[in-house]
Design a protein around this motif. Sequence first.
Motif, PDB file in Angstrom:
ATOM      1  N   LYS A   1       0.843  -1.197   0.000  1.00 28.26           N
ATOM      2  CA  LYS A   1       0.000   0.000   0.000  1.00 28.26           C
ATOM      3  C   LYS A   1       0.874   1.240   0.000  1.00 28.26           C
ATOM      4  CE  LYS A   1      -4.230  -1.584   2.079  1.00 28.26           C
ATOM      5  NZ  LYS A   1      -4.061  -3.005   2.123  1.00 28.26           N
ATOM      6  N   VAL A   2       0.339   2.258  -0.622  1.00 28.40           N
ATOM      7  CA  VAL A   2       1.041   3.532  -0.603  1.00 28.40           C
ATOM      8  C   VAL A   2       0.366   4.415   0.437  1.00 28.40           C
ATOM      9  CG1 VAL A   2       2.032   3.606  -2.890  1.00 28.40           C
ATOM     10  CG2 VAL A   2      -0.374   4.096  -2.600  1.00 28.40           C
ATOM     11  N   PRO A   3       0.948   5.426   1.008  1.00 28.55           N
ATOM     12  CA  PRO A   3       2.305   5.884   0.721  1.00 28.55           C
ATOM     13  C   PRO A   3       3.342   5.130   1.546  1.00 28.55           C
ATOM     14  CG  PRO A   3       1.292   7.331   2.313  1.00 28.55           C
ATOM     15  CD  PRO A   3       0.279   6.271   1.996  1.00 28.55           C
ATOM     16  N   PHE A   4       4.566   5.214   1.106  1.00 32.25           N
ATOM     17  CA  PHE A   4       5.617   4.681   1.946  1.00 32.25           C
ATOM     18  C   PHE A   4       6.798   5.637   1.889  1.00 32.25           C
ATOM     19  CE2 PHE A   4       8.704   3.106  -1.108  1.00 32.25           C
ATOM     20  CZ  PHE A   4       7.958   2.904  -2.262  1.00 32.25           C
ATOM     21  N   VAL A   5       7.579   5.621   2.942  1.00 33.89           N
ATOM     22  CA  VAL A   5       8.750   6.498   2.987  1.00 33.89           C
ATOM     23  C   VAL A   5      10.002   5.657   3.004  1.00 33.89           C
ATOM     24  CG1 VAL A   5       7.698   8.483   4.099  1.00 33.89           C
ATOM     25  CG2 VAL A   5       8.560   6.644   5.490  1.00 33.89           C
ATOM     26  N   HIS A   6      11.014   6.195   2.362  1.00 32.65           N
ATOM     27  CA  HIS A   6      12.315   5.545   2.330  1.00 32.65           C
ATOM     28  C   HIS A   6      13.275   6.466   3.063  1.00 32.65           C
ATOM     29  CE1 HIS A   6      16.136   4.637  -0.123  1.00 32.65           C
ATOM     30  NE2 HIS A   6      16.013   3.730   0.820  1.00 32.65           N
ATOM     31  N   VAL A   7      13.665   6.059   4.240  1.00 31.52           N
ATOM     32  CA  VAL A   7      14.531   6.887   5.072  1.00 31.52           C
ATOM     33  C   VAL A   7      15.796   6.092   5.350  1.00 31.52           C
ATOM     34  CG1 VAL A   7      14.749   8.080   7.268  1.00 31.52           C
ATOM     35  CG2 VAL A   7      12.518   7.907   6.168  1.00 31.52           C
ATOM     36  N   GLY A   8      16.934   6.583   4.858  1.00 29.87           N
ATOM     37  CA  GLY A   8      18.184   5.853   5.073  1.00 29.87           C
ATOM     38  C   GLY A   8      18.061   4.458   4.511  1.00 29.87           C
TER      39      GLY A   8
END
Lengths: 477, 224
Positions: B22-29
């Motif tokens: 599912k969206v949204p997703f975050v890409h952190v590091g």
Amino acid sequence: MGTVHARSMDPLPMHGRDMGVHPDDMIEVQEAEHETKQEVLENKDVVVQHVNIEGLGRTKEDLLGYEISEVFDAKNLIDVMKKSHIARQKLLRLGIFKEVEVVIDTSDGTVCAHKRADALPNGLDVTFEVTEMKRLTGSYNTMVGNNEGSMVLGVKLPNVFGRAEKLTFQFSYGTKETSYGLSFFKPQPGNFERNLTLNLYKVTGQFPWSSLKETDRGVSTELNFPLWRTNHTLKWEGVWRELGCLARSASFAVREESGHTLKSALSHTMSIDNRNSAIFPKKGALLRINQELAGYTGGDASFLKEDFELQVNRRLVWDSVLSASLWGGCLLPIGGRPSSIADRFYLGGPTSVRGFGMYSIGPQSEGDYLGGEAYWAGGLHLYTPLPFRPGRGGFGDLFRTHFFLNAGNLCNLNYGEGPRAHLQRLAECVRWSYGAGIVLRLGNIARLELNYCIPMGVQSGDRICDGVQFGAGIRFL
Amino acid sequence: MCNLPVHVSCRSNAEYMSPSGKVPFVHVGNQVVSELGPIVQFTKAKGHSLSDGLDDVQRAEMKAYMELVNNMLLTAELYIQWCDDTTATEISRPRYSSPYSWPLNQILAYQKQWEVRRKMNAIGWAGKSLEQVYEDVSQCCQALSQRLGTQPYFFNKQPTELDALVFGHLFTILTTRLTSDELGEKIKSYSNLLAFCRRIEQSYFEDSQAGSSSRGYSKGPSLF
């Protein structure tokens, strides 16, 4: 006149691809008959009057006419026997008969119930007694491995419409995935080497070295034909590829490739193979050049891919064979879109550059190998029979020891630079390895290897497997 | 709203890239976090939270309203997009299939439609008519409107996760082109919700025009 039965030799094993006639077999036939009937038969002129085929059910006769037509040209009895033998081989390679037996009789002999008016005194009748394969054969296997169990069902219909067409269906239902394949094969009557294959399939694959899993659903059409001494294959393939991450820890570069793509590609392969065997060749060479163009017949993927394979073998003293091979390829994305991880080349492992982990050379991101757009790999092998030759003549002949030197490189090319820069890139940071091991031949298609490898030229990011490495496969560097 | 620097990237395969689908997703590091709940928890673990100032009762109330929005607005959006034949044929399927080529685009669009319809069946919305769905949306908006009243945000003067969620849904509904404007009109009939959306858009998404150009929304649709 008396009756002459020329019975066939013991049924010869059906080889995979090399179903041609071997000159070795011809000499056998001649020698067996030579002792008993030498002066009577050898120089006697004969005319082959009739060639019959008995035992046909659903096979259409016009198909077989081509295979047996050469028997009519035989001029003496030894010739008849040779040509009948060749015709028998040709009938067997169609893949529609379980057995073929050859009966050679005089024209007015007692095999037929009556004397024929047109029988010549030196006329011969050749009869091929064939047993057709059953209309439908099925197989059922269960396979267990790698935390997964599956049930495999196979159905084969040889000779569906009477002209050596073959329909096969294989279905595999497992705890994790299902896959299937349906294939229809049709040779050209009279020219078995020219044939057409239609395939419909769904396969799933898991690639732990890239943390990637791929599901392919596709359709392909393939046309094979020989041209002079080369074999050509033209193929169109349309595949719906679904890529996904194998684990939550997959790197973001692999995560970015997840999703669906459609590849519609035309490919052409040319191969020349004059080795005497596919697994342990003693002499001869193989050259295979393949190109694939995707994107011009639809689909999302758009690239031009070239790769080649060259292998040269030469026999040395004491039954040892020196073998050199070279592989290479490049992928050129067209239209500005970057290449997909499913199209790129991979290098490393027990089947290519030994001493390195499976497909674990080249560009990588957080431990996941992404493959490269250009590569080359070379190998130099010295095969010798096992020391002290245990089990010679039997089991021991399936083994060889080999000493090898492998090298290769894989990288991504920046197509803005010129070819000189590309060659330089491929020539720097070469990975190579050397070692020795034992090779076992499985049938005529596959081999197992157990090697002790010492990898060198290791770059940061490559995964090595120094020491003992085991490999099984069909295509080895 | 937390003032964290963010770069919005639109990808056609975002749904498949997400670990949960599912969206949204975050890409952190090195980490990838998807869906609002886990993202909120993730930022909270890093020390940023919008709801620190709330007491337990208010927090429970906020959760209840967020559930209402998820159950009502989200499901209504899905229903209107995929279960209504005209909208599905004219808008949703062409849009969903646009990144792919034939015949893959047809296959994927229909697959998505069947999946959503199956889900609607499972939660009992399949039997509803479009009018009933509009009614449900209206009721949900009424509840939100009553809670909002004349305040600038749902809880005091500071925005919370509820504000972010409500803004996301209402903004999308107001700016997405559908076959009929009825849904948008229903929301616009609640003037304080409309003012709420405009206010958030102005405060958080308009001033990025002057600042860095990395905010994707500044190039997107607008309420004005």
